[in-house]
Structure formats: structure tokens, C-alpha cells
Design a protein around this motif. Structure first.
Motif, PDB file in Angstrom:
ATOM      1  N   SER A   1       0.839  -1.196   0.000  1.00 56.07           N
ATOM      2  CA  SER A   1       0.000   0.000   0.000  1.00 56.07           C
ATOM      3  C   SER A   1       0.872   1.243   0.000  1.00 56.07           C
ATOM      4  O   SER A   1       1.837   1.337   0.768  1.00 56.07           O
ATOM      5  CB  SER A   1      -0.907  -0.002   1.240  1.00 56.07           C
TER       6      SER A   1
ATOM      7  N   ASP B   1       0.433   5.597  -0.109  1.00 57.56           N
ATOM      8  CA  ASP B   1      -0.490   6.717   0.037  1.00 57.56           C
ATOM      9  C   ASP B   1       0.191   8.009  -0.401  1.00 57.56           C
ATOM     10  O   ASP B   1       1.201   8.409   0.163  1.00 57.56           O
ATOM     11  CB  ASP B   1      -0.937   6.841   1.494  1.00 57.56           C
TER      12      ASP B   1
ATOM     13  N   THR C   1      -3.392   4.885  -3.102  1.00 58.36           N
ATOM     14  CA  THR C   1      -4.302   5.950  -2.666  1.00 58.36           C
ATOM     15  C   THR C   1      -3.755   7.308  -3.097  1.00 58.36           C
ATOM     16  O   THR C   1      -2.557   7.569  -2.984  1.00 58.36           O
ATOM     17  CB  THR C   1      -4.417   5.965  -1.126  1.00 58.36           C
TER      18      THR C   1
ATOM     19  N   GLN D   1      -9.182   9.136   6.819  1.00 53.91           N
ATOM     20  CA  GLN D   1      -7.760   9.231   7.159  1.00 53.91           C
ATOM     21  C   GLN D   1      -7.544  10.513   7.963  1.00 53.91           C
ATOM     22  O   GLN D   1      -7.810  11.609   7.473  1.00 53.91           O
ATOM     23  CB  GLN D   1      -6.911   9.253   5.881  1.00 53.91           C
TER      24      GLN D   1
END
Length: 274
Positions: A46, A48, A76, A162
Motif C-alpha cells: 500500500s 499513500d 491511494t 484518514q
């Protein structure tokens, strides 16, 4: 409880999101490419980023250099405040995707709850989701009242919120609210921008044979909060992932939570000016 780096949270739409990811805030000048490649090589799945970070192109290059299948990764990015609104959000999304070099995005977030704009921005995210360009949509830096306002005008519940979350800012009420509504809480700045010299964190680091950073990341995971510690140093990126070979006792989790001072290192979502 996350017991290995491959473990994932199942979001409210069925999409699976890794519990641990790499944050790349302020990473530029090629550092973000090295960081992303190093993280993926270390087992992270992942990453971000955000339009305002100015490093989506570098993140995309790091993904390509890592050379693993796209469907193994969870990427993301976020729409920035100046681009909020329906049409402008759709344009901003296209720009981000071109920079990332991706056909689909795993998670698209509203970066901040810009007054009088975030509802229209959300409608654009709903369209992107329905059209299949995004696998999941969520928000960032939303208080409970922002989520309540969004709920009045939306058809899709955010999968993620978030927010700034760490031992000095546990956001207990917000966490409970999100949990009740199956909105996954995700921590930005989990390592308090390096302010990890608290005596309790040092003491627990010695007890478990871990660094204060590793103690905090483990605390996040045991509180069922997705966490994205930022680093551009390959060695530190690896260290931040070495949190699956131990577990904090329930008592120690509570001790860390008791450090809460409602202290922010970033802006308050009700009072930001950018």
C-alpha cells in the motif's frame, strides 16, 4: 489483529486494504521513487500519496520499477482543496491518474473538508466509483460533524477516514463513530513527526526489544487503525514493517492510549487555511 504484513482490512464495500502502508508526504526529487520501490521490495503493498504532495509521477515510477503485478498493490491519492467541486474534482482525478500512470485507483480521498465544497466533491467521487475508475472512495481529516453533513447528501458511505492519529491524539469519539458505521480509520502522521522520545514509549521499546516507532505502529494495528508511516530511508522503511513478530499486552496498549493530550502536529480540520 494484523499478524503479518500481508494482512488486510475488509472495507465496507468488500475491498481489502493493507493494514500497513507507506506514506510519501514531502518526499520529492526522486526520493519518493526510491522509497516506493524499497517499500514494495520489503513487502509493503500500500502506498499513500496526494495531488498536493507533488510526487505522484515519482510514486508511479516507483511502482513500475518494483515490477510486481498491479493487482497486488493498493494505491491511494487525494483531491486537493483548490480542486474541490464537482467538475474540477473530475479533472483533478484525471490529472492524478496521468501522473501516476494508472488506469484504475484503489482509493480516492477528499483531502480536507472544504466548507461549501466537500459535498459536491463527494458527488464527483461517487461518479468515479460507479464508473469503475476507483475501487473505493473515502475522506480525510473529517470530524464527526463533517461526516454527518456528508451523510445527508450522499448515497455512498466513505470506506475510510484518514486523520491525524497517534498516542497524543487518539480521537476516541471519532474512532468509535467510524467503527460503528464501518468506516475504517486510517492514521496519518502516526509517528508524531518524529516526536517519539516520550519516556513510556522508550520504556516499552526496551521491554519488547523494539524502537519507539515500532511500538507506536504496533499500537495502531492493535487498535485496528490502518497506518501509513512516512519514510524515504530504505532501512527505516524496513524497520517500520518489523512489527508483526510481537504484540503489545492489553495493559500496555491502554498505557499508550492514556498518553492522549488532544495534541495536533497538523491543522485542526475546523480551522485550516490552505
Amino acid at each position: 489483529m494484523a499478524t503479518q504484513i500481508t494482512d488486510r482490512s475488509v472495507l465496507n464495500n468488500g475491498v481489502e486494504m493493507p493494514w500497513l502502508g507507506l506514506g510519501v508526504w514531502k518526499a520529492k526529487d526522486g526520493n519518493e521513487t526510491v522509497a516506493v520501490r524499497s517499500a514494495i521490495e520489503a513487502g509493503y503493498r500500500s502506498v499513500d500519496t496526494a495531488a498536493v504532495y507533488g510526487n505522484e509521477e515519482g510514486v508511479g515510477e516507483g511502482i513500475r520499477q518494483a515490477g510486481i503485478d498491479r493487482d497486488q498493490l493498493f494505491i491511494t491519492t487525494k483531491v486537493w482543496n483548490a480542486d474541490q467541486g464537482y467538475e474540477s474534482t473530475l479533472k483533478a482525478f484525471d490529472a492524478s491518474m496521468k501522473k501516476l500512470g494508472l488506469d484504475t485507483l484503489d482509493l480516492y480521498l477528499i483531502h480536507w473538508p472544504v466548507k461549501d465544497k466537500f459535498v459536491e466533491t463527494w458527488k464527483a467521487l461517487e461518479k468515479l466509483y460507479r464508473d469503475g475508475y476507483v475501487r473505493a472512495i473515502g475522506v480525510s481529516n473529517f470530524h464527526i460533524h463533517h461526516l454527518e453533513e456528508l451523510k445527508k447528501h450522499s448515497e455512498i458511505t466513505p470506506v475510510v477516514n484518514q486523520v491525524e492519529y497517534h498516542p497524543l491524539l487518539t480521537q476516541k469519539e471519532l474512532h468509535a463513530y467510524c467503527k460503528e458505521r464501518s468506516i475504517q480509520l486510517e492514521a496519518w502522521s502516526p509517528l508524531m513527526q518524529g516526536n517519539l522520545d516520550h519516556p513510556l514509549l522508550v520504556e516499552l521499546g526496551q521491554k519488547y526489544g523494539k524502537s519507539p516507532a515500532q511500538i507506536v505502529i504496533r499500537w495502531d494495528l492493535q487498535n485496528e487503525v490502518v497506518t501509513i508511516p512516512k519514510s524515504i530511508t530504505p532501512e527505516r522503511i524496513v524497520q517500520n514493517a518489523q512489527v508483526f513478530d510481537f504484540a503489545l499486552s492489553a495493559e500496555d496498549v491502554e498505557k499508550i492510549s492514556a498518553l492522549n493530550e488532544n495534541k495536533r502536529f497538523g491543522p485542526d480540520p475546523d480551522n485550516f487555511d490552505f
